[in-house]
Enzyme design. Structure first.
Site, PDB file in Angstrom:
ATOM      1  N   GLU A  69      -4.624  -9.339   3.345  1.00 25.69           N
ATOM      2  CA  GLU A  69      -5.415  -9.045   4.542  1.00 25.69           C
ATOM      3  C   GLU A  69      -6.631  -9.947   4.712  1.00 25.69           C
ATOM      4  O   GLU A  69      -6.970 -10.325   5.844  1.00 25.69           O
ATOM      5  CB  GLU A  69      -5.846  -7.569   4.534  1.00 25.69           C
ATOM      6  CG  GLU A  69      -4.738  -6.602   4.880  1.00 25.69           C
ATOM      7  CD  GLU A  69      -3.840  -6.235   3.710  1.00 25.69           C
ATOM      8  OE1 GLU A  69      -2.974  -5.366   3.874  1.00 25.69           O
ATOM      9  OE2 GLU A  69      -4.006  -6.825   2.613  1.00 25.69           O
ATOM     10  N   GLU A  72       0.827  -1.218   0.000  1.00 26.66           N
ATOM     11  CA  GLU A  72       0.000   0.000   0.000  1.00 26.66           C
ATOM     12  C   GLU A  72       0.857   1.263   0.000  1.00 26.66           C
ATOM     13  O   GLU A  72       0.440   2.299  -0.533  1.00 26.66           O
ATOM     14  CB  GLU A  72      -0.957  -0.027   1.191  1.00 26.66           C
ATOM     15  CG  GLU A  72      -2.110  -1.005   0.954  1.00 26.66           C
ATOM     16  CD  GLU A  72      -2.974  -1.221   2.192  1.00 26.66           C
ATOM     17  OE1 GLU A  72      -4.201  -1.023   2.104  1.00 26.66           O
ATOM     18  OE2 GLU A  72      -2.423  -1.588   3.253  1.00 26.66           O
TER      19      GLU A  72
END
Length: 717
Positions: free
Chosen positions: A167, A146
């Site tokens: 995730e 990210e």
């Protein structure tokens, strides 16, 4: 706000291994007579540990990174720098958030702060007023990837290794902007593949080349001069070279909106099929993605933060971190009961008795991973030739897929040879049998081997259920025999059950564990007990479901009753994969050892006797049905169960069996049971392993009067 405003959160973690953000000014290279485009401030993320220790982002690391970026923003405004770059220490860009820190956030408020801190820091990176570049030199997972997505531009090394947003696999969402940015960058379909399909497929990751081809990275460079090439490319971009992104989409486009909805729907179907919707995280990823198509990034960030804060407090997240961090990452590397590695003997040649499918897989594994000569034997030349040919064909497949170069392939092939005589084992250091699962056959093999091999040669059995002690009973040196049980397919399944018989000595055991490490397998020490760990538990499970079926429970009800466990396949599908004759043979062995806890199904025996290998067959409607010929062979009771009753009886049976296994000392602790089931049976990570699951559903206390694990381990309380 600023990163410093989160100091109260960072102060909760005085022992965090901090990933530091060192800044170095580098003059962008000139090219073709054009002057330098200015100074690039390069941030290198490094925790100061050796190159095998991943860099992660805890609260203190994030505050330091945020403070560094705020300083660079001021310098950009003053015209001192033309660009900012971010890279990592060798082998790692950033391996994501510090899961130890995230797990210790006991209050929802603290989880919200952690989520907001990440967004604060990443927003600064995304809004520096000058271009930012992520130079992805190594592993980039979760929050690490990210960082790259929040940068204006990205380069990636062909050797970068693992890139992913895992995730959903870990019980969270890509909540620092990934779920917003990725579908806009590479399209909604590929975003769902990365965030959902790859994550739920045992956390499949992307290579650097994969990331470039998908459009996650703008440029791809070789590792030897990766940073220099990246700097030169960045200089060209700062000077005005356009960067094309053909996979990028505008979510306001009606055609893209339709694709977006279809991708989310496809993701939901995949999640249901994979998890039976038993884990909240994958659905939340898709919920956010569906909602943020029409949101600003700030609006999505707020939703991501609230979702993350909630998920951090779930049992599923705690269970996942227990399974992933405590078991797979930690306990697996320090197996309970393993002797000191200094006792291990060198292994320079391996023998494999047998040349069938399992034996051939073992030969290939030993040759590829250890790089030592491997000799296979069997009772005739035709079988030997087929075994060697199988190894060669598998190597050729690896080459065709680009997973093995021509030179390593040629070496692997040359290392594997075959013989109808066991004489080549005379100078072997380790010989493993993979012959028919019959005790007397294996005892005969070991008697022949002991007469041929050196006194130091270790003998191993790949038995899945038979007594290693009984195999060693007639040997002159029973201390040299060890159980070495692989799971099928050998190349894929990571678990290796190492079985210690009463007379197995420490040097033999230490060598077995070192071999497992060399083979890149996770070894668990188990006592010599019938079916060891995984097969004993699976056969107890299958026995309960089959018994319910024999009692009159409809096949579909019995076969789907365990869906809340989210197992990789249904019980009857597992029976078909193993093969009814093999499963029935092991069940009979367990019935002999343990009595009625392992009932032998007469219905399944009738199918075996009539050469029927599977209960199910494809139906005309595309589903599954029991063929009429199979139905005619079977008879049933008149006490059917509901799906809920089948599930509960199976839960209770598993709790009983595991309780007995721990009393018998089959393994050292419940954690070893969990590790075995996760790596050897595909037990879902979000359930934390089998013992946390049985604790949560109450089966442990119903049957044993106590939990397997203390409250707070693999659960909130």
């Amino acid at each position: 706000m600023s990163a410093a405003d989160f100091r109260k959160l960072a102060d909760l973690f005085p022992d965090e291994t901090v990933t530091h953000s060192s800044v170095q000014d580098i003059e962008l290279p000139a090219a073709d007579g054009v002057a330098s485009a200015g100074v690039l401030a390069l941030i290198t993320l490094d925790n100061g540990l050796d190159h095998s220790k991943p860099t992660t982002l805890g609260p203190n690391s994030l505050v330091e990174l945020g403070t560094a970026l705020e300083g660079l923003r001021e310098r950009a405004a003053a015209g001192e720098i033309a660009a900012v770059g971010v890279t990592g220490k060798p082998n790692f860009f950033v391996a994501g958030a510090d899961l130890s820190a995230v797990t210790s956030l006991q209050k929802r408020e603290h989880g919200l702060w952690m989520a907001q801190l990440g967004h604060e820091v990443y927003s600064t990176l995304a809004n520096l007023g000058i271009p930012s570049f992520a130079f992805i030199n190594g592993v980039a997972l979760g929050g690490g990837l990210e960082i790259a997505l929040q940068s204006t531009y990205r380069t990636v090394s062909t050797a970068a290794g693992a890139l992913a947003l895992p995730e959903a696999y870990l019980g969270l969402v890509p909540g620092w902007g990934g779920v917003y940015l990725l579908p806009r960058l590479i399209g909604p379909e590929n975003a769902v593949k990365v965030m959902i399909e790859n994550a739920l497929n045992n956390n499949r990751t992307l290579s650097g080349t994969d990331a470039f081809q998908l459009g996650i990275a703008d440029a791809l460079f070789e590792p030897e001069d990766f940073l220099d090439q990246s700097m030169a490319w960045a200089a060209s971009v700062v000077r005005g070279t356009a960067v094309e992104r053909p996979a990028a989409v505008d979510p306001a486009d009606p055609a893209v909106a339709a694709r977006w909805a279809d991708a989310v729907a496809s993701g939901r179907a995949y999640v249901e099929a994979k998890t039976s919707d038993a884990s909240p995280a994958p659905a939340e990823v898709l919920n956010i993605m569906a909602a943020n198509r029409t949101m600003s990034q700030a609006e999505s960030a707020a939703l991501e933060c609230e979702t993350l804060a909630g998920l951090m407090q779930t049992d599923e997240f705690r269970a996942t971190v227990y399974a992933f961090l405590d078991l797979v990452q930690k306990r697996a590397k320090r197996p309970a009961g393993a002797p000191g590695r200094e006792l291990a003997r060198p292994v320079t040649k391996v023998g494999v008795v047998g040349a069938g499918l399992m034996a051939s897989q073992l030969a290939l594994l030993f040759a590829r991973q250890l790089g030592v000569p491997v000799v296979m034997t069997d009772i005739d030349q035709d079988r030997v030739d087929k075994g060697v040919a199988y190894v060669h064909s598998e190597v050729d497949k690896l080459v065709a897929k680009g997973r093995l170069g021509s030179e390593p392939a040629a070496k692997a092939k040359s290392l594997v040879t075959g013989s109808v005589s066991k004489e080549p084992f005379a100078d072997a250091d380790f010989v493993i049998e993979a012959v028919f699962e019959e005790l007397n056959v294996k005892k005969q093999v070991f008697a022949e081997l002991e007469a041929l091999v050196s006194p130091e040669c270790i003998l191993a059995t790949n038995t899945s259920s038979l007594s290693v002690t009984a195999m060693a009973a007639d040997l002159r040196h029973p201390e040299r025999l060890v159980g070495f049980h692989f799971f099928n397919p050998v190349a894929v399944m990571p678990l290796l059950e190492i079985v210690r018989a009463p007379k197995t000595d420490d040097a033999v055991l230490a060598t077995a564990f070192e071999l497992a490490k060399g083979l890149k397998k996770t070894a668990v020490l188990v006592k010599d007990a019938p079916a060891f760990v995984v097969n004993r538990i699976l056969l107890r499970l299958l026995g309960e479901v089959t018994a319910a079926f024999d009692e009159g429970t409809p096949a579909h009800v019995a076969d789907t009753a365990l869906r809340p466990m989210s197992l990789p396949m249904t019980p009857f599908t597992l029976l078909a994969m193993v093969g009814l004759p093999v499963a029935q043979h092991v069940q009979e062995s367990l019935h002999t050892a343990f009595g009625d806890r392992f009932p032998v199904s007469q219905n399944l025996q009738k199918l075996v006797d009539n050469n029927i290998r599977s209960l199910w067959a494809p139906g005309e409607d595309g589903g599954q049905e029991i063929p009429a010929a199979a139905s005619a062979l079977m008879s049933f009771g008149s006490t059917p169960s509901t799906a809920e009753e089948v599930l509960r009886r199976t839960q209770d049976a598993l709790a009983e069996e595991i309780g007995l296994m721990l009393e018998e000392g089959v393994v050292a602790a419940p954690q070893d049971i969990d590790l075995c089931m996760i790596l050897g049976a595909g037990w879902p990570l979000f359930l934390g392993g089998i013992t946390p699951y049985l604790d949560r559903v109450g089966a442990s206390e119903r049957v044993n009067g106590k939990r397997f694990l203390p409250p707070g381990v693999a659960s909130r309380s």
